[in-house]
Scaffold this active site. Sequence first.
Site, mmCIF file in Angstrom:
data_model
loop_
_atom_site.group_PDB
_atom_site.id
_atom_site.type_symbol
_atom_site.label_atom_id
_atom_site.label_comp_id
_atom_site.label_asym_id
_atom_site.label_seq_id
_atom_site.Cartn_x
_atom_site.Cartn_y
_atom_site.Cartn_z
ATOM 1 N N SER A 116 66.551 21.066 19.569
ATOM 2 C CA SER A 116 66.411 20.344 18.326
ATOM 3 C C SER A 116 67.690 19.638 17.875
ATOM 4 O O SER A 116 67.677 18.858 16.932
ATOM 5 C CB SER A 116 65.991 21.320 17.214
ATOM 6 O OG SER A 116 67.010 22.314 17.010
ATOM 7 N N LYS A 170 74.998 18.511 12.938
ATOM 8 C CA LYS A 170 73.554 18.628 12.758
ATOM 9 C C LYS A 170 73.245 18.865 11.283
ATOM 10 O O LYS A 170 73.856 19.734 10.650
ATOM 11 C CB LYS A 170 73.064 19.793 13.623
ATOM 12 C CG LYS A 170 71.576 19.970 13.730
ATOM 13 C CD LYS A 170 71.277 21.093 14.718
ATOM 14 C CE LYS A 170 69.788 21.275 14.976
ATOM 15 N NZ LYS A 170 69.537 22.353 15.962
ATOM 16 N N SER A 220 68.151 24.818 21.944
ATOM 17 C CA SER A 220 68.407 23.597 21.184
ATOM 18 C C SER A 220 69.810 23.029 21.284
ATOM 19 O O SER A 220 70.076 21.939 20.777
ATOM 20 C CB SER A 220 68.068 23.822 19.704
ATOM 21 O OG SER A 220 66.679 23.940 19.539
#
Length: 471
Positions: A156, A81, A180
């Site tokens: 996310s 990420k 997330s």
Amino acid sequence: MSTEPALMTLTEVARAIAMKQVSSHEVTRALLHRIEQWQPHLNAFMSIEAEAALKAADAADSELAKGNVRGPLHGVPLAHKDMYYDSGHVATCGSLIRRDFVPTVTSTALQRLKDAGQVRLGTLHLAEFAYGPTGHNAHYGPVRNPWNVAHITGGSSSGSGSAVAARLTYAALGSDTGGSIRMPAHFCGVTGLKTTVGRVSRAGAMPLSQSLDTVGPLARTAEDCALLLALMAGADPADSTCSHEPLSDYVGATKGSLKGLKIGVPASFYVDDLDSEVARVLDETIAVLKREGADIVTVELPDQRQLSSASQLVLAAEAAAFHKRWMIERPQDYGPQVLMRLQNGLAVPAITYLEAMRWRGPALAAHNAATAGVDAVIAPASPVPAPTIEESDVGGGPNAPAMVQRLTLFTRPVNFLGLPSLTVPSGFTKSGLPVGMQLIGRSFDEATLLTIGAAFQRVTDYHDRLPKLPS
């Protein structure tokens, strides 16, 4: 074990490279080939560093040939990420504001994986500033679900869920502040571990909420998550909030049996108002766990809606505090939904925030008392399968708060309490969308969750199923 390098699990490919059954160069090239095929359909990567990755893979192969092994991930290509700082590399955090931000430090979690020998493959897409549950991003477009590209990935950690599901990386770091990691795991059909607050250092990871943020992996299997946790967990001088609590044998825990373990099924909230197919998968998962030797009992949990509301208040206030300067100086550079949520955080009274924070201790004590007789609690990660991108694209409009609340309803209580939770692929809807179940554990007892998850995956194949490349 698959013989095609890109389709191996993290554990399998690490072992295959170490035994010189396959080279890091071959493995990296295999992933790059899949990325070339899938990226136009998924938008899962923020950056693809093919040339540098192949060069690093060649260096790893040369080291191995000389008998120099860096660690358990020697030569394994991974992408993470794009909010984990890697000194000298751009970390966009999914935003315009940090589009050209080059950190001068490397996050502790990422550094520990690098020290274990991983090869940097690139960076993965995410919701802007990790503040969104769907996978939409107003600046860089939505990440798409490999099982059906018309549907969301969850956020996310959207790129992490999508890329792991499509076998574009063996695993990926995500972050979990309100769900997330668990939502992309649920929506994309991968395994995701939300760690106990303080179990893994947050130093060098973009902050969102100082008291709720957690670092954890998304991967194919519980065994893979255990391997990564074992490498990352532990105290860190760079993060004063990181715990000195003793570590467990996480990889060893994945060999354990369900026999003798007691798993609680909530009497309410997590079983209320479920999509019919999520409810079916929950029943089927419980049946498998029971068949494998787990003792299934009903548990009466404290009011989870209060926990969810408190979690949202804390997150809103802490996120707004971090972003205050940019909201004043650069409001036009935020996407509408993120700006709306951050501005709402400015309206949280200090006394309300402090009351929520003071309540965390008593709330955790009440939860521990209610679950004292069980080793873990099982619940859906979300009440619904992945909605479509179109129907969830509500921006910062009046429907946004309700949409966020609906998707994150079952994840936020766990964040507020700071507990660990492992989401495992548990079934599919009739239309072919994945459904995941989360196992909620005791503080710092990730090992038991990994035992249950691995035992479930030894007798099911949901984690092995492959999405088809869109035509």
